[in-house]
Scaffold this motif. Structure first.
Motif, PDB file in Angstrom:
ATOM      1  N   LYS A 227       0.842  -1.211   0.000  1.00 23.34           N
ATOM      2  CA  LYS A 227       0.000   0.000   0.000  1.00 23.34           C
ATOM      3  C   LYS A 227       0.870   1.251   0.000  1.00 23.34           C
ATOM      4  CE  LYS A 227      -4.003   2.174   0.559  1.00 23.34           C
ATOM      5  NZ  LYS A 227      -3.540   3.571   0.714  1.00 23.34           N
ATOM      6  N   GLU A 228       1.932   1.250   0.784  1.00 17.51           N
ATOM      7  CA  GLU A 228       2.851   2.393   0.796  1.00 17.51           C
ATOM      8  C   GLU A 228       3.488   2.587  -0.572  1.00 17.51           C
ATOM      9  OE1 GLU A 228       5.706   1.759   3.857  1.00 17.51           O
ATOM     10  OE2 GLU A 228       4.263   1.933   5.508  1.00 17.51           O
ATOM     11  N   TRP A 229       3.885   1.490  -1.204  1.00 17.04           N
ATOM     12  CA  TRP A 229       4.501   1.568  -2.534  1.00 17.04           C
ATOM     13  C   TRP A 229       3.502   2.125  -3.546  1.00 17.04           C
ATOM     14  CZ3 TRP A 229       2.874  -1.296  -6.834  1.00 17.04           C
ATOM     15  CH2 TRP A 229       3.695  -1.203  -7.960  1.00 17.04           C
ATOM     16  N   MET A 230       2.254   1.683  -3.471  1.00 17.84           N
ATOM     17  CA  MET A 230       1.229   2.190  -4.382  1.00 17.84           C
ATOM     18  C   MET A 230       1.013   3.685  -4.178  1.00 17.84           C
ATOM     19  SD  MET A 230      -1.485  -0.980  -4.047  1.00 17.84           S
ATOM     20  CE  MET A 230      -2.860  -0.023  -4.655  1.00 17.84           C
ATOM     21  N   ASP A 231       0.975   4.102  -2.907  1.00 16.42           N
ATOM     22  CA  ASP A 231       0.760   5.518  -2.613  1.00 16.42           C
ATOM     23  C   ASP A 231       1.898   6.377  -3.159  1.00 16.42           C
ATOM     24  OD1 ASP A 231      -1.598   4.944  -1.310  1.00 16.42           O
ATOM     25  OD2 ASP A 231      -0.707   4.925   0.695  1.00 16.42           O
ATOM     26  N   SER A 232       3.118   5.829  -3.106  1.00 19.30           N
ATOM     27  CA  SER A 232       4.282   6.620  -3.538  1.00 19.30           C
ATOM     28  C   SER A 232       4.471   6.612  -5.047  1.00 19.30           C
ATOM     29  CB  SER A 232       5.556   6.101  -2.865  1.00 19.30           C
ATOM     30  OG  SER A 232       5.846   4.776  -3.286  1.00 19.30           O
ATOM     31  N   THR A 233       4.020   5.555  -5.724  1.00 16.76           N
ATOM     32  CA  THR A 233       4.225   5.452  -7.174  1.00 16.76           C
ATOM     33  C   THR A 233       2.976   5.748  -7.988  1.00 16.76           C
ATOM     34  OG1 THR A 233       3.677   3.083  -7.208  1.00 16.76           O
ATOM     35  CG2 THR A 233       5.995   3.689  -6.809  1.00 16.76           C
ATOM     36  N   GLY A 234       1.830   5.603  -7.364  1.00 11.11           N
ATOM     37  CA  GLY A 234       0.578   5.782  -8.090  1.00 11.11           C
ATOM     38  C   GLY A 234       0.177   4.588  -8.928  1.00 11.11           C
ATOM     39  N   LEU A 235       0.975   3.532  -8.927  1.00  9.11           N
ATOM     40  CA  LEU A 235       0.692   2.356  -9.743  1.00  9.11           C
ATOM     41  C   LEU A 235      -0.398   1.492  -9.116  1.00  9.11           C
ATOM     42  CD1 LEU A 235       4.358   1.403 -10.680  1.00  9.11           C
ATOM     43  CD2 LEU A 235       2.633   2.390 -12.197  1.00  9.11           C
ATOM     44  N   LEU A 236      -1.302   1.007  -9.963  1.00  9.76           N
ATOM     45  CA  LEU A 236      -2.393   0.109  -9.567  1.00  9.76           C
ATOM     46  C   LEU A 236      -3.344   0.715  -8.537  1.00  9.76           C
ATOM     47  CD1 LEU A 236      -0.435  -3.274  -9.370  1.00  9.76           C
ATOM     48  CD2 LEU A 236      -2.245  -2.717 -10.992  1.00  9.76           C
ATOM     49  N   MET A 237      -3.289   2.014  -8.347  1.00  2.00           N
ATOM     50  CA  MET A 237      -4.126   2.672  -7.337  1.00  2.00           C
ATOM     51  C   MET A 237      -5.616   2.497  -7.627  1.00  2.00           C
ATOM     52  SD  MET A 237      -2.492   4.158  -4.821  1.00  2.00           S
ATOM     53  CE  MET A 237      -3.568   5.484  -4.288  1.00  2.00           C
ATOM     54  N   THR A 238      -5.976   2.483  -8.899  1.00  2.00           N
ATOM     55  CA  THR A 238      -7.395   2.391  -9.252  1.00  2.00           C
ATOM     56  C   THR A 238      -7.878   0.950  -9.359  1.00  2.00           C
ATOM     57  OG1 THR A 238      -6.870   2.476 -11.624  1.00  2.00           O
ATOM     58  CG2 THR A 238      -7.296   4.579 -10.500  1.00  2.00           C
ATOM     59  N   GLN A 239      -6.957  -0.004  -9.169  1.00  6.38           N
ATOM     60  CA  GLN A 239      -7.351  -1.408  -9.296  1.00  6.38           C
ATOM     61  C   GLN A 239      -7.330  -2.148  -7.961  1.00  6.38           C
ATOM     62  OE1 GLN A 239      -4.661  -0.407 -11.513  1.00  6.38           O
ATOM     63  NE2 GLN A 239      -5.526  -0.603 -13.561  1.00  6.38           N
ATOM     64  N   LEU A 240      -6.183  -2.159  -7.286  1.00  4.15           N
ATOM     65  CA  LEU A 240      -6.045  -2.914  -6.043  1.00  4.15           C
ATOM     66  C   LEU A 240      -6.599  -2.102  -4.878  1.00  4.15           C
ATOM     67  CD1 LEU A 240      -5.030  -5.320  -4.416  1.00  4.15           C
ATOM     68  CD2 LEU A 240      -2.746  -4.278  -4.423  1.00  4.15           C
ATOM     69  N   ASN A 241      -7.564  -2.678  -4.171  1.00  2.74           N
ATOM     70  CA  ASN A 241      -8.231  -1.982  -3.076  1.00  2.74           C
ATOM     71  C   ASN A 241      -8.368  -2.952  -1.904  1.00  2.74           C
ATOM     72  OD1 ASN A 241     -10.252  -0.909  -1.289  1.00  2.74           O
ATOM     73  ND2 ASN A 241     -10.934   0.451  -2.951  1.00  2.74           N
ATOM     74  N   PHE A 242      -7.536  -2.792  -0.883  1.00  2.00           N
ATOM     75  CA  PHE A 242      -7.531  -3.723   0.241  1.00  2.00           C
ATOM     76  C   PHE A 242      -8.826  -3.666   1.048  1.00  2.00           C
ATOM     77  CE2 PHE A 242      -2.898  -3.397  -0.449  1.00  2.00           C
ATOM     78  CZ  PHE A 242      -2.621  -4.749  -0.601  1.00  2.00           C
ATOM     79  N   ASP A 243      -9.420  -2.486   1.153  1.00  2.00           N
ATOM     80  CA  ASP A 243     -10.697  -2.379   1.877  1.00  2.00           C
ATOM     81  C   ASP A 243     -11.789  -3.155   1.153  1.00  2.00           C
ATOM     82  OD1 ASP A 243      -9.603  -0.785   3.852  1.00  2.00           O
ATOM     83  OD2 ASP A 243     -10.109   1.087   2.835  1.00  2.00           O
TER      84      ASP A 243
END
Length: 691
Positions: free
Chosen positions: A356-372
């Motif tokens: 999640k931290e990596w996604m937040d910092s890179t913006g990658l897969l932000m619109t696809q992977l959703n842990f909630d």
């Protein structure tokens, strides 16, 4: 979806930073970093000797009947696999008069070798990545249902092309990396497979459930089969008395040099299923399923064991069923123990926080992977998942009546025409016992009622049990067995007649079918969304760690695992890396009071004469179900053993590989040859193997 696949095209297998021996690697695209690590551990041959060369070792390795692995060890098509892989074949040929389970078997001539129905070996011919080909045809834009149809059509088309070149070949397409990539694999199947040699069960399953998944081990877990072929082509052929032993171009050579602590070890085989990319939510669900499986199989096995102990005929019928059931009963217990002991769920949660931290910092897969969203989806499915596990373990492949009752409504083709169409069942009375079957069903019906408390998951026949049988599940089971025609030899049931639905087992099967369809419907509401989130999670891990080589989870395709002969330490205590003959003699002498260690007196004498002969050994190779029978090679591609088990202290390895504890247990090939020679006096086979 297209962005997801493009991310994965950037895989860079350039750096191996870990010395853990984790991995079930496909061979055609083995990362160079992995091969260099293998050489560092002691592999001495060029890469071509693994996969590409005419005498590549993978050409000697086989898929054994779709559930195990094996290896060709002679110019006349002898195949080594585990005793427990040949268990059902040995059982099927056994009778009270000729009990090969109890006494073992050796075919002294080709004519004595025993054919086996529905058994085969498959040789992998080629494997390739077809993801880009699928993407070029819009695969990423398809719905899940459309994807399945599309893959079937592609597989059919590619299969036709393969068969046009060679009619003995078949092709299958399977997903890898949680469905992020797809590989096409070509096989050649041989279906005439004959039993040649089996040692007594007392040795082939020495230690029973007491030692299963445990170390130290002394089990001589091997059996020997032979591939037969068309006499004109040396190719695959259906069973015929005119077939001849298959003559492979290449087979594995057996080593009598053995190994030492630190010796290179490599397995090749067909691992069945791992889930190491699975989310923490998925592991929680697996934990619940394991607990249910263990509970149900425990009470089922108690019934089976009591009847087996009372009758030799029943024991022969149920030996294989009991072994299969108890294997994963103990596996489920051990896996949950390890999940707790290593805090696996917490480890996964921490890793997901890192992603999640990596996604937040890179913006990658932000619109696809959703842990909630993943958490909500799994929570929604939990009740259904647990109910389905109770259903499957209670009614699926558990007793003959339930199997036939379900089959009557699902997947059996009526014979005859028009109103005279009828359903009948083949006589398989040699595989089950009436009283054992009847008590098993009654016991499991009672357990299901006690454990499944939500009324919507109770089949309608429980109302009949309450109203007509005073809630007594065994009385209801007795009624089904006495009144139904489904178990009567040669009976015909006519679906177009009113009498069909008056048969109590047919009504029982309909109630089960309706519940099964309801469970499927509930699953369908969330399963595609869960699978998609798990696919995104795998993609995120691969992208975040793109400088590391990654292998796909096992899916019963050929894999290589490399490592070394090595002990492990638990609580500061060393396991040792091998067992020797005196250790089994010590256990054998406990046999009068401990059933799992009881052997024939001649075996005690035989092993006492063996001195310090090695029996079994540990390696750091990666192993899971399906790897049973996998050849274990040294650094020169020579056979040093057969893999047959993992160790209790790392039974969570299907979900997480612990390099400090995870070990593969193999039977030493010298132990195998010793038993063939000194017990079986199988001179012709020994000479054949040493050609």
């Amino acid at each position: 979806m297209k962005k997801l696949f493009l991310l994965l095209v950037t895989f860079q297998f350039s750096l191996l930073t870990s010395h853990a021996d984790e991995g079930m690697w496909t061979l055609y695209n083995l990362p160079n970093a992995v091969y260099e690590q293998m050489k560092g551990y002691g592999y001495q041959l060029p890469y071509e000797k693994l996969y590409q060369a005419d005498d590549a070792i993978m050409k000697a390795v086989v898929n054994f009947s779709g559930y195990c692995s094996g290896v060709v060890v002679s110019p006349d098509g002898l195949v080594f696999t585990n005793h427990h892989c040949g268990f059902e074949a040995i059982r099927s040929h056994s009778t009270v008069e000729h009990d090969y389970m109890l006494n073992g078997f050796y075919a002294k001539t080709y004519a004595d070798e025993l054919p086996n129905k529905d058994m085969f070996v498959s040789f992998m011919v080629e494997q390739k990545d077809i993801t880009d080909q699928l993407m070029a045809q819009g695969f990423d834009k398809m719905s899940n249902d459309r994807r399945s149809e599309f893959l079937d059509s592609i597989e059919n088309a590619m299969s036709k092309d393969v068969k046009a070149q060679d009619s003995t070949l078949r092709l299958e397409i399977k997903p890898f990396y949680e469905g992020n990539r797809y590989f096409a694999t070509t096989y050649r199947d041989f279906t005439d497979l004959r039993l040649v040699f089996a040692i007594p069960k007392s040795m082939g399953k020495f230690g029973g459930e007491t030692d299963n998944w445990m170390w130290p081990r002394q089990t001589c877990d091997f059996s020997v089969f032979r591939i037969y072929a068309d006499p004109k082509t040396n190719g695959p052929a259906a069973y015929s008395k005119d077939n001849v032993p298959y003559h492979p171009k290449h087979w594995a050579r057996v080593s009598d040099e053995g190994y030492q602590d630190g010796t290179f070890s490599m397995t090749m085989g067909y691992p069945g299923s791992t889930n190491r990319y699975l989310s923490s939510f998925g592991i929680k669900e697996r934990y619940e399923e394991n607990a249910i499986r263990a509970q149900i199989r425990g009470i089922k096995q108690e019934v089976m064991k009591r009847h087996m102990d009372a009758s030799e005929a029943v024991r022969i019928k149920y030996d294989s069923k009991y072994a299969q059931s108890s294997n994963y009963w103990k596996n489920s217990l051990g896996m949950n123990k390890c999940i707790d002991s290593i805090g696996l769920i917490q480890q996964k949660e921490l890793f997901e926080a890192k992603i999640k931290e990596w996604m937040d910092s890179t913006g990658l897969l932000m619109t696809q992977l959703n842990f909630d969203q993943m958490k909500r989806l799994y929570a929604k499915r939990l009740a259904t998942s647990k109910a389905y596990m109770y259903f499957a373990e209670t009614f699926s492949r558990t007793d003959e009546l339930s199997k036939r009752a379900l089959k009557a409504h699902n997947g059996i083709s009526p014979k005859g025409k028009g109103k005279r169409q009828y359903i009948t069942f083949d006589d398989n009375s040699e595989t089950w016992d009436y009283d054992t079957d009847r008590e098993t069903l009654g016991t499991l019906l009672k357990n299901y009622r006690e454990k499944v408390t939500d009324a919507k998951y109770l089949p309608e026949f429980y109302q009949t049990i309450d109203k007509s049988f005073g809630g007594d599940c065994q009385k209801y089971a007795d009624y089904l067995y006495s009144k139904s025609k489904v178990l009567k030899k040669g009976a015909r049931l006519y679906p177009n007649k009113k009498s069909f639905m008056k048969d109590p087992a047919i009504m029982f099967g309909l109630d089960l079918t309706e519940l099964y369809m309801n469970l499927r419907s509930e699953f369908k509401e969330v399963v595609d969304s869960i699978d998609l989130q798990e696919r995104y999670l795998c993609a995120a891990k691969l992208r975040m760690e793109e400088d590391l080589p990654h292998y796909s989870d096992a899916n019963f395709t050929m894999r290589l695992s490399y490592g070394q002969v090595k002990e492990y330490k638990l609580g500061g205590v060393s396991s040792g890396y091998q067992t020797k003959a005196p250790s089994i003699v010590k256990k054998m002498k406990m046999g009068e009071s401990f059933e799992d260690y009881k052997v024939e007196p001649e075996m005690i004498d035989l092993l006492e004469s063996a001195g310090d002969m090695p029996l079994c050994f540990l390696t750091t190779n990666d192993i899971t179900g399906g790897n049973s029978g996998s050849p274990m090679f040294d650094g020169k591609n020579r056979l040093i053993g057969l893999a047959f088990d993992g160790n209790w202290d790392s039974l969570s390895s299907d979900l997480f590989f612990d390099s400090q504890l995870a070990r593969c247990i193999g039977v030493d090939i010298r132990y195998v040859l010793f038993m063939m020679d000194k017990w079986g006096h199988a001179d012709r086979l020994i000479d054949e193997i040493k050609k």
